[in-house]
Enzyme design. Structure first.
Site, mmCIF file in Angstrom:
data_model
loop_
_atom_site.group_PDB
_atom_site.id
_atom_site.type_symbol
_atom_site.label_atom_id
_atom_site.label_comp_id
_atom_site.label_asym_id
_atom_site.label_seq_id
_atom_site.Cartn_x
_atom_site.Cartn_y
_atom_site.Cartn_z
ATOM 1 N N ASN A 112 0.831 -1.203 0.000
ATOM 2 C CA ASN A 112 0.000 0.000 0.000
ATOM 3 C C ASN A 112 0.865 1.252 0.000
ATOM 4 O OD1 ASN A 112 -2.568 -1.274 0.172
ATOM 5 N ND2 ASN A 112 -2.207 -1.680 2.334
ATOM 6 N N ILE A 289 -8.889 3.121 23.485
ATOM 7 C CA ILE A 289 -9.609 1.849 23.664
ATOM 8 C C ILE A 289 -9.382 0.884 22.508
ATOM 9 C CG2 ILE A 289 -11.410 2.752 25.168
ATOM 10 C CD1 ILE A 289 -13.198 3.128 22.768
ATOM 11 N N GLY A 290 -8.596 1.285 21.517
ATOM 12 C CA GLY A 290 -8.313 0.365 20.416
ATOM 13 C C GLY A 290 -7.575 1.063 19.292
ATOM 14 N N GLY A 292 -6.962 0.465 14.931
ATOM 15 C CA GLY A 292 -7.257 -0.297 13.726
ATOM 16 C C GLY A 292 -6.450 0.189 12.549
ATOM 17 N N GLY A 295 -7.169 4.094 12.120
ATOM 18 C CA GLY A 295 -6.760 5.060 13.119
ATOM 19 C C GLY A 295 -6.902 4.563 14.540
ATOM 20 N N LYS A 311 -12.902 8.019 16.647
ATOM 21 C CA LYS A 311 -11.803 7.458 15.864
ATOM 22 C C LYS A 311 -11.010 8.600 15.236
ATOM 23 C CE LYS A 311 -12.508 3.839 13.259
ATOM 24 N NZ LYS A 311 -12.968 3.001 12.117
ATOM 25 N N MET A 358 -19.300 1.243 22.458
ATOM 26 C CA MET A 358 -19.669 -0.149 22.645
ATOM 27 C C MET A 358 -18.891 -0.712 23.850
ATOM 28 S SD MET A 358 -21.900 -0.982 20.293
ATOM 29 C CE MET A 358 -22.606 0.669 20.315
ATOM 30 N N ASP A 410 -14.832 -6.360 4.168
ATOM 31 C CA ASP A 410 -13.733 -6.409 5.148
ATOM 32 C C ASP A 410 -14.222 -7.040 6.447
ATOM 33 O OD1 ASP A 410 -11.154 -6.027 6.067
ATOM 34 O OD2 ASP A 410 -11.501 -3.972 6.729
ATOM 35 N N SER A 413 -13.661 -10.544 12.882
ATOM 36 C CA SER A 413 -14.137 -10.433 14.263
ATOM 37 C C SER A 413 -13.705 -9.119 14.903
ATOM 38 C CB SER A 413 -13.626 -11.612 15.089
ATOM 39 O OG SER A 413 -12.212 -11.683 15.058
#
Length: 580
Positions: A112, A289-290, A292, A295, A311, A358, A410, A413
């Site tokens: 990419n 909290i995460g 991806g 971002g 995000k 969530m 895409d 889980s």
């Protein structure tokens, strides 16, 4: 490599032999924190010296490599595609690499991002690099390169990416002179002809052997080669004709005065950067909290007690298209199993998306806990609830003729979030495709639409297998579907039922139901797309299995042994024989 400043000595300790110890090294990002499988290696601006590290060939799962702003020298390996076969982001900029750019670099089909600027590279840019269909960010500025610039077929590379190479020519730079073109004429002619012949051959083979779904029984018609090539082009655009007519350049979409942003504001609330900054405590690490592909995700607490998820997209021009895609799609969709998009923010070069929070995170973290020794806490009933909700959401996206049909493309889980009641919410629509604004579709559109619908079905099947077996999907799919097919084949031929399912589910009284859902999963990941069911059928099948098994639980008088037999060892053997 040489580490003259000793930055790595504090954490790079190879005397530790516990599984996952490498993941605590500075600059090392693993696929899973307790597995020694390196995902990204980020070692920029450390003053490192030496040549390109040959030991990287042992990092067989490496996806990202950033060695920029160091003092590395020597050539880029001529067999780099063998050393980094699955690399998506390669940044070797601001070093002292010399020699030519190896032609083998064009075999890195997953690339990419490729940054080679500010080095001492000479010679010509391999024209084959222009054929990398995933490449979105390419830069060779400030080198000593010459000759024609590749014709990039799948993206627009700006002139700045080639700056300060006095010998380069061709779009988007000044045109090449006869002298400059003469050097490469014979190669380019042979290359173009070879590419056309090769592409046509692949298309014929792909159409006749690998894509049985392109045959429509009612019409007795097969897709033509030109239609197949149009299918692939359509996949790259991922937007409807209406969207094409109303959209401008990607950069323009993010400018304050652009009509596209104004239209999006009618669908989704535009929020102020100051409010988001306050709600996340200046985007503090404590609120992360995460993370991806697009971002970093932050928890945002409003003064009224309401909690949001914000995000913050990575600063990458490549993500602008995903940003607009997510706004368009989630801004107009409302469904119990689709993550609600509440707002967005554009501040200078920064972009933010705001969602409902969530509290139960994503499905992947529940199925693969990070803490060593922690038992999987998700019960079977919850897993079935997630499977039904996800199937229902995808079926609605695929069949929603009254607005637009959406193909996600895409599914994993990690993009399935769980609310306080463990109701699944499908997220990450940056790669999604809007296929139609009406129920009517042409014969040609049926071909490519069905192709990508079945891609979603396959993704759902992988997630369902993950919930049933507890196996990490990266271990199922590997670099292609070959690993998954072999794994399914082994599963189908195995008589060890208890060895196939998640150990936390064994002996809980759900064995027969698990086998039924295992059958559904296997049909979804069938290597021949035409044999995969539609998501509406998958949803109905899973719901029927659950309802019939609930009847068994409620009353033995209503037991239907062909669907939910008693879970004795003998009945399990009968079900496994049928499954085989």
């Amino acid at each position: 490599m040489i580490d003259p400043h000793g930055y790595l000595n504090t954490t790079w300790d190879f005397n530790n032999y516990t599984e996952g110890f490498i993941c605590r090294f500075l600059g090392v990002d693993c696929w899973h924190p307790d597995e020694n499988r390196v995902l990204n290696l980020i070692l920029f601006d450390l003053g490192l010296k030496g040549q390109f590290p040959h030991g990287l060939k042992n990092c067989t799962s490496l996806s990202g490599l950033n060695l920029s702003h160091n003092e590395l020298q020597g050539p880029i390996p001529s067999d780099i595609s063998k050393r980094l076969p699955y690399i998506t982001n390669l940044d070797l900029s601001f070093n002292k690499f010399s020699g030519e750019i190896p032609i083998n670099i064009a075999n890195l089909s997953f690339l990419n991002v490729l940054k080679l600027d500010k080095n001492k590279l000479t010679g010509h840019i391999p024209l084959e690099i222009g054929l990398l269909d995933r490449l979105r960010n390419f830069s060779v500025a400030n080198n000593r390169l010459s000759g024609p610039v590749p014709a990039f077929l799948h993206t627009n590379i700006p002139a700045d990416s080639f700056a300060n190479n006095t010998g380069l020519c061709g779009m988007p730079l000044d045109g090449c002179s006869i002298h400059q073109m003469k050097f490469d004429y014979s190669f380019k002619s042979g290359f173009v002809i070879g590419y056309i012949v090769f592409s046509t051959s692949v298309a014929i083979f792909f159409t006749s052997c690998c894509v049985p779904w392109v045959y429509i029984v009612e019409r007795k018609k097969k897709i033509t080669i030109s239609e197949m090539m149009m299918l692939m082009v359509k996949r790259k655009h991922k937007i409807t004709d209406d969207d094409q007519a109303g959209s401008s350049s990607t950069v323009g979409l993010l400018e304050e005065g652009n009509k596209e942003i104004s239209m999006l504001e009618k669908r989704v609330t535009r929020m102020s950067y100051a409010d988001l900054n306050d709600a996340t405590d200046n985007f503090s690490e404590n609120n992360v909290i995460g993370q991806g592909k697009m971002g970093m995700l932050y928890k945002a607490s409003l003064p009224n007690g309401y909690v949001l998820a914000v995000k913050k997209l990575h600063d990458s021009q490549f993500l602008e298209e995903q940003f607009i895609s997510e706004l368009k799609i989630l801004g107009s969709l409302r469904h119990i199993n689709v993550l609600p998009l509440l707002g967005f923010c554009v501040e200078s070069n920064q972009r933010f998306l705001v969602y409902s929070y969530m509290p139960n995170g994503n499905l992947y973290d529940w199925l693969h806990p990070m803490e060593e020794g922690q038992e999987k806490a998700m019960e079977w009933g919850v897993r079935v609830k997630v499977a039904i909700g996800l199937a229902r959401g995808l079926a609605w996206l695929h069949q929603n003729c009254h607005t637009v049909k959406i193909i996600h493309l895409d599914i994993s889980s990690k993009c399935i979030l769980l609310d306080q009641n463990f109701q699944p919410k499908l997220s990450n629509f940056g790669e999604a495709m809007l296929v139609s604004s009406t129920c009517a579709s042409s014969v040609n559109s049926e071909f490519w639409e069905m192709a990508f619908v079945k891609e979603d079905v396959h993704g759902f099947g992988v997630v369902l297998l993950e919930m049933i077996t507890g196996v990490d999907p990266s271990n199922m799919t590997g670099s292609s579907n070959n690993v998954l097919n072999e794994w399914i084949g082994h599963l189908s031929s195995s008589s060890d039922f208890h060895g196939a399912i998640d150990k936390s589910l064994i002996g809980q009284g759900f064995d027969a139901e698990i086998i039924q859902l295992l059958k559904v999963a296997c049909t979804c990941v069938d290597p021949i797309p035409d044999r995969r069911p539609m998501m509406v059928q998958v949803y109905e099948d899973i719901k029927a299995i659950r309802e019939r098994c609930d009847l068994v639980d409620d009353s033995s008088m209503l037991m239907q042994p062909e669907i939910c037999p008693a879970t004795s060892e003998k009945s399990v053997e009968i079900e496994m024989a049928e499954f085989q």
